[in-house]
Write a protein that holds these residues in place. Structure first.
Motif, PDB file in Angstrom:
ATOM      1  N   GLU A  20      -4.426 -25.958  25.678  1.00  0.00           N
ATOM      2  CA  GLU A  20      -3.886 -26.929  24.723  1.00  0.00           C
ATOM      3  C   GLU A  20      -4.678 -28.219  24.749  1.00  0.00           C
ATOM      4  OE1 GLU A  20       0.862 -25.789  24.973  1.00  0.00           O
ATOM      5  OE2 GLU A  20       0.147 -27.663  25.855  1.00  0.00           O
ATOM      6  N   VAL A  21      -4.730 -28.873  23.609  1.00  0.00           N
ATOM      7  CA  VAL A  21      -5.353 -30.196  23.538  1.00  0.00           C
ATOM      8  C   VAL A  21      -4.381 -31.155  22.861  1.00  0.00           C
ATOM      9  CG1 VAL A  21      -7.324 -31.531  22.706  1.00  0.00           C
ATOM     10  CG2 VAL A  21      -7.632 -29.136  23.324  1.00  0.00           C
ATOM     11  N   HIS A  22      -4.190 -32.308  23.487  1.00  0.00           N
ATOM     12  CA  HIS A  22      -3.320 -33.340  22.911  1.00  0.00           C
ATOM     13  C   HIS A  22      -4.063 -34.654  22.830  1.00  0.00           C
ATOM     14  CE1 HIS A  22      -0.132 -30.574  24.229  1.00  0.00           C
ATOM     15  NE2 HIS A  22       0.499 -31.060  23.178  1.00  0.00           N
ATOM     16  N   PHE A  23      -3.661 -35.449  21.865  1.00  0.00           N
ATOM     17  CA  PHE A  23      -4.114 -36.837  21.858  1.00  0.00           C
ATOM     18  C   PHE A  23      -2.845 -37.676  21.848  1.00  0.00           C
ATOM     19  CE2 PHE A  23      -5.731 -40.860  20.524  1.00  0.00           C
ATOM     20  CZ  PHE A  23      -7.027 -40.904  21.022  1.00  0.00           C
ATOM     21  N   GLY A  24      -2.546 -38.299  22.976  1.00  0.00           N
ATOM     22  CA  GLY A  24      -1.241 -38.946  23.100  1.00  0.00           C
ATOM     23  C   GLY A  24      -0.174 -37.889  22.913  1.00  0.00           C
ATOM     24  N   GLU A  25       0.719 -38.112  21.957  1.00  0.00           N
ATOM     25  CA  GLU A  25       1.787 -37.147  21.699  1.00  0.00           C
ATOM     26  C   GLU A  25       1.358 -36.055  20.731  1.00  0.00           C
ATOM     27  OE1 GLU A  25       5.146 -37.421  23.091  1.00  0.00           O
ATOM     28  OE2 GLU A  25       3.801 -38.599  24.358  1.00  0.00           O
ATOM     29  N   ALA A  26       0.272 -36.306  20.025  1.00  0.00           N
ATOM     30  CA  ALA A  26      -0.104 -35.386  18.945  1.00  0.00           C
ATOM     31  C   ALA A  26      -0.852 -34.158  19.454  1.00  0.00           C
ATOM     32  CB  ALA A  26      -0.977 -36.131  17.933  1.00  0.00           C
ATOM     33  N   GLY A  27      -0.409 -32.998  19.037  1.00  0.00           N
ATOM     34  CA  GLY A  27      -1.107 -31.768  19.393  1.00  0.00           C
ATOM     35  C   GLY A  27      -2.298 -31.554  18.471  1.00  0.00           C
ATOM     36  N   ILE A  28      -3.364 -30.937  18.996  1.00  0.00           N
ATOM     37  CA  ILE A  28      -4.547 -30.667  18.177  1.00  0.00           C
ATOM     38  C   ILE A  28      -4.803 -29.169  18.177  1.00  0.00           C
ATOM     39  CG2 ILE A  28      -7.028 -31.091  17.916  1.00  0.00           C
ATOM     40  CD1 ILE A  28      -6.570 -33.677  19.594  1.00  0.00           C
ATOM     41  N   GLU A  29      -4.862 -28.605  16.987  1.00  0.00           N
ATOM     42  CA  GLU A  29      -5.114 -27.164  16.870  1.00  0.00           C
ATOM     43  C   GLU A  29      -6.609 -26.897  16.855  1.00  0.00           C
ATOM     44  OE1 GLU A  29      -2.977 -24.506  16.471  1.00  0.00           O
ATOM     45  OE2 GLU A  29      -1.304 -25.868  16.931  1.00  0.00           O
ATOM     46  N   LEU A  30      -7.093 -26.123  17.815  1.00  0.00           N
ATOM     47  CA  LEU A  30      -8.509 -25.780  17.839  1.00  0.00           C
ATOM     48  C   LEU A  30      -8.683 -24.266  17.873  1.00  0.00           C
ATOM     49  CD1 LEU A  30      -9.947 -28.252  20.536  1.00  0.00           C
ATOM     50  CD2 LEU A  30      -9.862 -28.569  18.063  1.00  0.00           C
ATOM     51  N   THR A  31      -9.773 -23.801  17.289  1.00  0.00           N
ATOM     52  CA  THR A  31     -10.112 -22.381  17.437  1.00  0.00           C
ATOM     53  C   THR A  31     -10.664 -22.179  18.856  1.00  0.00           C
ATOM     54  OG1 THR A  31     -12.414 -22.672  16.775  1.00  0.00           O
ATOM     55  CG2 THR A  31     -10.819 -22.285  15.013  1.00  0.00           C
ATOM     56  N   ASN A  32     -10.801 -20.927  19.256  1.00  0.00           N
ATOM     57  CA  ASN A  32     -11.306 -20.650  20.603  1.00  0.00           C
ATOM     58  C   ASN A  32     -12.654 -21.300  20.864  1.00  0.00           C
ATOM     59  OD1 ASN A  32      -9.242 -19.288  21.772  1.00  0.00           O
ATOM     60  ND2 ASN A  32      -9.926 -17.277  21.035  1.00  0.00           N
ATOM     61  N   ARG A  33     -13.541 -21.177  19.885  1.00  0.00           N
ATOM     62  CA  ARG A  33     -14.884 -21.722  20.112  1.00  0.00           C
ATOM     63  C   ARG A  33     -14.898 -23.235  20.130  1.00  0.00           C
ATOM     64  NH1 ARG A  33     -18.921 -17.405  17.091  1.00  0.00           N
ATOM     65  NH2 ARG A  33     -18.918 -15.936  18.840  1.00  0.00           N
ATOM     66  N   GLU A  34     -14.097 -23.842  19.292  1.00  0.00           N
ATOM     67  CA  GLU A  34     -13.998 -25.301  19.332  1.00  0.00           C
ATOM     68  C   GLU A  34     -13.456 -25.752  20.689  1.00  0.00           C
ATOM     69  OE1 GLU A  34     -12.943 -25.536  14.557  1.00  0.00           O
ATOM     70  OE2 GLU A  34     -11.407 -25.974  16.047  1.00  0.00           O
ATOM     71  N   PHE A  35     -12.449 -25.019  21.149  1.00  0.00           N
ATOM     72  CA  PHE A  35     -11.853 -25.347  22.444  1.00  0.00           C
ATOM     73  C   PHE A  35     -12.890 -25.226  23.559  1.00  0.00           C
ATOM     74  CE2 PHE A  35      -9.589 -24.490  26.378  1.00  0.00           C
ATOM     75  CZ  PHE A  35      -8.521 -25.375  26.335  1.00  0.00           C
ATOM     76  N   GLU A  36     -13.623 -24.117  23.553  1.00  0.00           N
ATOM     77  CA  GLU A  36     -14.651 -23.892  24.575  1.00  0.00           C
ATOM     78  C   GLU A  36     -15.703 -24.997  24.557  1.00  0.00           C
ATOM     79  OE1 GLU A  36     -15.047 -22.133  27.254  1.00  0.00           O
ATOM     80  OE2 GLU A  36     -12.984 -21.609  26.761  1.00  0.00           O
ATOM     81  N   LEU A  37     -16.135 -25.349  23.349  1.00  0.00           N
ATOM     82  CA  LEU A  37     -17.160 -26.384  23.214  1.00  0.00           C
ATOM     83  C   LEU A  37     -16.669 -27.716  23.793  1.00  0.00           C
ATOM     84  CD1 LEU A  37     -19.892 -27.296  22.133  1.00  0.00           C
ATOM     85  CD2 LEU A  37     -18.848 -27.631  19.901  1.00  0.00           C
ATOM     86  N   LEU A  38     -15.455 -28.075  23.438  1.00  0.00           N
ATOM     87  CA  LEU A  38     -14.888 -29.327  23.932  1.00  0.00           C
ATOM     88  C   LEU A  38     -14.728 -29.266  25.458  1.00  0.00           C
ATOM     89  CD1 LEU A  38     -13.682 -32.077  23.319  1.00  0.00           C
ATOM     90  CD2 LEU A  38     -11.478 -30.972  22.945  1.00  0.00           C
ATOM     91  N   HIS A  39     -14.259 -28.124  25.935  1.00  0.00           N
ATOM     92  CA  HIS A  39     -14.073 -27.904  27.376  1.00  0.00           C
ATOM     93  C   HIS A  39     -15.399 -28.142  28.127  1.00  0.00           C
ATOM     94  CE1 HIS A  39     -12.844 -24.799  30.701  1.00  0.00           C
ATOM     95  NE2 HIS A  39     -13.104 -25.981  31.194  1.00  0.00           N
ATOM     96  N   ILE A  40     -16.468 -27.524  27.642  1.00  0.00           N
ATOM     97  CA  ILE A  40     -17.760 -27.630  28.321  1.00  0.00           C
ATOM     98  C   ILE A  40     -18.283 -29.062  28.303  1.00  0.00           C
ATOM     99  CG2 ILE A  40     -20.184 -26.977  28.127  1.00  0.00           C
ATOM    100  CD1 ILE A  40     -18.916 -24.252  27.005  1.00  0.00           C
ATOM    101  N   LEU A  41     -18.118 -29.714  27.159  1.00  0.00           N
ATOM    102  CA  LEU A  41     -18.595 -31.105  27.070  1.00  0.00           C
ATOM    103  C   LEU A  41     -17.810 -32.021  28.014  1.00  0.00           C
ATOM    104  CD1 LEU A  41     -19.178 -31.354  23.222  1.00  0.00           C
ATOM    105  CD2 LEU A  41     -20.936 -31.541  24.991  1.00  0.00           C
ATOM    106  N   LEU A  42     -16.496 -31.790  28.109  1.00  0.00           N
ATOM    107  CA  LEU A  42     -15.678 -32.636  28.987  1.00  0.00           C
ATOM    108  C   LEU A  42     -15.958 -32.334  30.452  1.00  0.00           C
ATOM    109  CD1 LEU A  42     -12.271 -32.540  27.071  1.00  0.00           C
ATOM    110  CD2 LEU A  42     -13.654 -34.577  27.523  1.00  0.00           C
ATOM    111  N   GLU A  43     -16.199 -31.067  30.728  1.00  0.00           N
ATOM    112  CA  GLU A  43     -16.485 -30.637  32.100  1.00  0.00           C
ATOM    113  C   GLU A  43     -17.801 -31.247  32.595  1.00  0.00           C
ATOM    114  OE1 GLU A  43     -15.908 -26.243  34.034  1.00  0.00           O
ATOM    115  OE2 GLU A  43     -17.189 -26.439  32.297  1.00  0.00           O
ATOM    116  N   ASN A  44     -18.724 -31.464  31.669  1.00  0.00           N
ATOM    117  CA  ASN A  44     -20.043 -31.990  32.018  1.00  0.00           C
ATOM    118  C   ASN A  44     -20.240 -33.412  31.511  1.00  0.00           C
ATOM    119  OD1 ASN A  44     -21.540 -29.550  33.216  1.00  0.00           O
ATOM    120  ND2 ASN A  44     -20.558 -28.746  31.376  1.00  0.00           N
ATOM    121  N   LYS A  45     -19.199 -34.232  31.623  1.00  0.00           N
ATOM    122  CA  LYS A  45     -19.278 -35.602  31.129  1.00  0.00           C
ATOM    123  C   LYS A  45     -20.548 -36.292  31.618  1.00  0.00           C
ATOM    124  CE  LYS A  45     -14.771 -37.550  30.188  1.00  0.00           C
ATOM    125  NZ  LYS A  45     -13.662 -38.275  30.787  1.00  0.00           N
ATOM    126  N   ASN A  46     -21.157 -37.038  30.736  1.00  0.00           N
ATOM    127  CA  ASN A  46     -22.374 -37.819  31.034  1.00  0.00           C
ATOM    128  C   ASN A  46     -23.632 -36.967  31.140  1.00  0.00           C
ATOM    129  OD1 ASN A  46     -20.948 -40.251  31.179  1.00  0.00           O
ATOM    130  ND2 ASN A  46     -20.370 -39.797  33.283  1.00  0.00           N
TER     131      ASN A  46
END
Ligand code: CA
Length: 237
Positions: A154-180
């Motif tokens: 799941e992805v949230h921004f504050g209280e708001a939920g964000i609907e992502l497809t699997n690939r969008e989720f994976e992409l965001l996950h990898i970018l956050l995991e490798n911050k900087n």
């Protein structure tokens, strides 16, 4: 502790340029223009990474790599010339961690160095098997008021939920995991689409656009940054 990098490159201008850039980034740097001396230093010194040219006096880079690998797993990035395709293959087979073709953009080299160092660190931690090993990686990642929960997918921004497809989720996950860490399109492609995916790397640009529309634009933040000619990064705020 600053990471220590050994440059083995006989073209003095290139070696000097890389040395200055790396020092500017906070690395400790030593350099030599001779293959035999490079091997000796690599085996004796406590380096975190070696940048290794292939055409070198006395001992060529591939031979240096071959001998190094008998005793050491020191991460190695090969510096190859455009017409050394076979050498690249031999180098990767011979245990190089990555290669970069000259001439290259310094940002690209820095990105690759960060990735290889990070990979080595993860392996080291896993090998130690301490509590700090990979299992302790967080299951949640944060940016601004955004939370990505890996277990719940799941992805949230504050209280708001964000609907992502699997690939969008994976992409965001990898970018956050490798911050900087700037990740190249190739790396992102492999991670998001799988190594056997056949297609253009610009699919990553498309997913980034979707993510920006769903997150950056909606919540008025600038989370995903483009690094021109290299790839994408989410930086620590
Ligand atoms: Ca050379």
């Amino acid at each position: 502790m600053p990471k220590r990098i050994l440059i083995v490159e006989d073209e003095e201008k290139i070696a000097r340029f890389i040395e200055l850039e790396l020092k500017h980034e906070g690395y400790e740097v030593e350099k030599t223009g001779n293959g035999r001396e490079g091997l000796k230093k690599a085996l004796e010194g406590s380096y975190d990474l070696m940048l290794l040219d292939i055409m070198l006096p006395e001992l060529n880079g591939l031979e240096v790599l071959r001998r190094l690998r008998r005793e050491s797993s020191l991460p190695v990035i090969l510096l190859t010339a455009r017409d050394e395709v076979m050498d690249k293959v031999a180098g990767l087979d011979g245990g190089a961690d990555d290669y970069i073709t000259k001439p290259f953009a310094i940002e690209e080299l820095l990105a690759r160095i960060r990735l290889v160092l990070k990979k080595a660190e993860t392996l080291q931690k896993a090998a130690k098997g301490s509590d700090e090993s990979v299992e302790r990686n967080p299951n949640r990642y944060y940016y601004d008021r955004l939370v990505l929960d890996v277990e719940r997918h799941e992805v949230h921004f504050g209280e708001a939920g964000i609907e992502l497809t699997n690939r969008e989720f994976e992409l965001l996950h990898i970018l956050l995991e490798n911050k900087n860490i700037v990740l190249t399109r190739d790396v992102l492609m492999n991670k998001v689409c799988g190594y056997d995916f056949v297609g253009e790397t610009n699919v990553i640009d498309v997913y980034v656009r979707y993510l920006r529309a769903k997150i950056d634009e909606r919540f008025q933040i600038k989370m995903i940054q483009t690094v021109r000619g290299v790839g994408y990064v989410i930086r620590e705020e």
